[in-house]
Scaffold this motif. Structure first.
Motif, short mmCIF file in Angstrom:
data_model
loop_
_atom_site.label_atom_id
_atom_site.label_comp_id
_atom_site.label_asym_id
_atom_site.label_seq_id
_atom_site.Cartn_x
_atom_site.Cartn_y
_atom_site.Cartn_z
N LEU A 50 0.83 -1.21 0.00
CA LEU A 50 0.00 0.00 0.00
C LEU A 50 0.86 1.26 0.00
N LEU A 51 1.92 1.26 0.82
CA LEU A 51 2.76 2.44 0.92
C LEU A 51 3.54 2.71 -0.36
N SER A 52 3.87 1.64 -1.10
CA SER A 52 4.63 1.82 -2.33
C SER A 52 3.77 2.37 -3.47
N GLU A 80 -3.52 16.33 8.20
CA GLU A 80 -3.68 15.01 7.56
C GLU A 80 -3.28 15.04 6.09
N ALA A 81 -3.17 16.25 5.50
CA ALA A 81 -2.97 16.37 4.06
C ALA A 81 -1.48 16.48 3.72
N GLY A 82 -1.10 15.78 2.64
CA GLY A 82 0.24 15.90 2.10
C GLY A 82 0.22 16.77 0.86
N PHE A 83 0.40 16.17 -0.31
CA PHE A 83 0.38 16.92 -1.55
C PHE A 83 -1.06 17.22 -1.97
N VAL A 84 -1.29 18.44 -2.42
CA VAL A 84 -2.62 18.89 -2.85
C VAL A 84 -2.50 19.58 -4.20
N THR A 85 -3.35 19.22 -5.14
CA THR A 85 -3.37 19.91 -6.42
C THR A 85 -4.81 20.07 -6.89
N GLY A 228 -0.43 9.66 5.41
CA GLY A 228 -0.24 8.27 5.78
C GLY A 228 -1.52 7.49 5.66
N LEU A 229 -1.43 6.18 5.82
CA LEU A 229 -2.60 5.32 5.71
C LEU A 229 -3.61 5.61 6.81
N THR A 251 -10.27 3.98 0.57
CA THR A 251 -10.38 3.96 2.03
C THR A 251 -10.77 2.58 2.54
N ALA A 252 -11.72 1.94 1.89
CA ALA A 252 -12.17 0.62 2.37
C ALA A 252 -11.04 -0.40 2.34
N GLU A 253 -10.26 -0.39 1.26
CA GLU A 253 -9.14 -1.34 1.16
C GLU A 253 -8.09 -1.06 2.23
N VAL A 254 -7.74 0.22 2.39
CA VAL A 254 -6.73 0.59 3.40
C VAL A 254 -7.23 0.26 4.79
#
Length: 398
Positions: A50-52, A80-85, A228-229, A251-254
């Motif tokens: 998942l992380l990869s 909670e947010a990292g990259f945003v576009t 992050g997850l 989200t459901a899978e994570v």
């Protein structure tokens, strides 16, 4: 200390008792260690997969909504947010691409990106005149890093094509960008949209159209990556609540993988707790029984002044040494079990194998087992302190 030396001598003299203690401890520890290692190996492989994949933490807005640069800045400020576009209208994302000076063209999709995008190589700064392309597009047009490409688009009601030249700074592998794709800053996509909206772009030779200064910068959507997850679900909920929209994410899978990890930990904890109760009973009665068997010896030592009130160390030293030897045997058997498991099962897991235990976890297990064994030997130590040498020797004489 004399009492420690005597305890060690007695322990290694009574080899059967020592072997029994090691066997009891290893018999419980090895299955638990194997279960713990397998849980780590499987869970780490799932988490690593998942992380990869940056798509695991990607959130895309859907439906009819409009966003501004201020909205994007608001989301960027959330922890909670990292990259945003931002995203332009999807019908304007398709362009033609060719190598500068080349004749062969391929259609591709423009994807908004920028510095910090988890899809890009780490540390890559995607400048305004730069682009990153997918491996498929690079192969079909024979484009390499350092080449310049022409991004071309045309509209039926525009007299001229729009041609934007970009420098290729990286080629993404297929798992990061499928199909034919060009990743560029949102300004490039906004420029293409302005072209379709019939605005004049004098810098690109398009003089006919509405003044670009009259255009309001509004965007159709937003793409956000969680840091992050664990933060994916809270971030998705926050975006939907803040803007009153629907979003799409894995989200459901994570959450399923995260729940699996928690459930595996609970199952392992329950198994370890039940096993610990049985082990504690075996150790307590074992150490206590050994003290009862050696009451006359311990009483004689007390009368001779060898140890005195420190005789309680006798069973504790033996218990600690037994646990140390049992740990060595258990980890050796764990290593053997791991080798056998790798040979028997074609797991296809990432580096690290099916059975994984970190150095920190090994140290924690050693400390926990040592504390557990010492606590179990406290009953035997208490029995030693309650020995009355005169009474014991008198009973032995009769």
């Amino acid at each position: 200390m004399l009492i420690v030396r005597l305890a060690l001598r007695d322990l290694f003299f009574q080899k059967v008792h020592l072997i029994c203690n090691i066997a009891v401890l290893a018999g419980v520890l090895v299955p638990l260690l194997v279960l713990f290692g397998v849980k780590n190996g499987v869970y780490n492989a799932l988490i690593g997969e998942l992380l990869s994949n940056p798509r695991s933490v990607q959130i895309d807005t859907s439906g009819n909504a409009t966003f501004s640069t201020a909205d994007a800045e608001t989301v960027r400020g959330w922890p909670e947010a990292g990259f945003v576009t931002l995203k332009t209208r999807s019908q304007f994302d398709f362009v033609n691409v060719r190598l500068e000076g080349g004749r062969q063209k391929r259609d591709a999709i423009l994807i908004p990106s920028g510095a910090g995008d988890p899809n890009l190589p780490e540390g890559l700064a995607l400048d305004a005149g730069a682009a990153v392309i997918s491996a498929q597009l690079a192969d079909q047009l024979e484009i390499s890093v350092g080449d310049r490409i022409d991004v071309i688009t045309q509209a039926e009601d525009r007299p001229r094509q729009l041609r934007i030249q970009l420098d290729v700074v990286a080629v993404l592998p297929a798992e990061r960008a499928s199909g034919r794709a060009v990743l560029a800053q949102i300004d490039i996509l906004d420029l293409v949209e302005a072209f379709y909206d019939a605005y004049a772009l004098p810098e690109y030779g398009i003089t006919q159209g509405k003044p670009l200064s009259d255009r309001a910068a509004v965007f159709e959507g937003m793409r956000v990556y969680a840091v992050g997850l664990q933060e994916l679900a809270p971030l998705q909920n926050r975006i939907e609540s803040e803007f009153g929209i629907r979003t799409e994410a894995r989200t459901a899978e994570v959450q399923g993988v995260l729940n699996l990890g928690r459930n595996l930990n609970l199952a392992l904890m329950l198994t370890a707790s039940v096993a610990s109760l049985g082990l504690a009973a075996a150790l307590v009665f074992g150490f206590w029984g050994e003290v009862q068997r050696k009451r006359q010896v311990l009483a004689s030592l007390a009368l001779m002044g060898l140890g005195g009130q420190r005789l309680w160390l006798f069973p504790m030293v033996q218990a600690l040494v037994s646990s140390a030897l049992a740990l060595v045997v258990s980890f050796a058997l764990l290593g053997l079990a791991a080798l056998v498991a790798e040979q028997m099962f074609d797991t296809g897991l990432a580096a690290g194998g099916l059975v994984q235990i970190t150095t920190g976890q090994v140290m924690a297990i050693v400390v926990a087992v040592s504390v557990f064994v010492i606590a179990s030997s406290l009953f035997a130590a208490r029995a030693v302190l309650r020995i009355d040498p005169a009474t014991v020797l008198r009973e032995g004489a009769t």
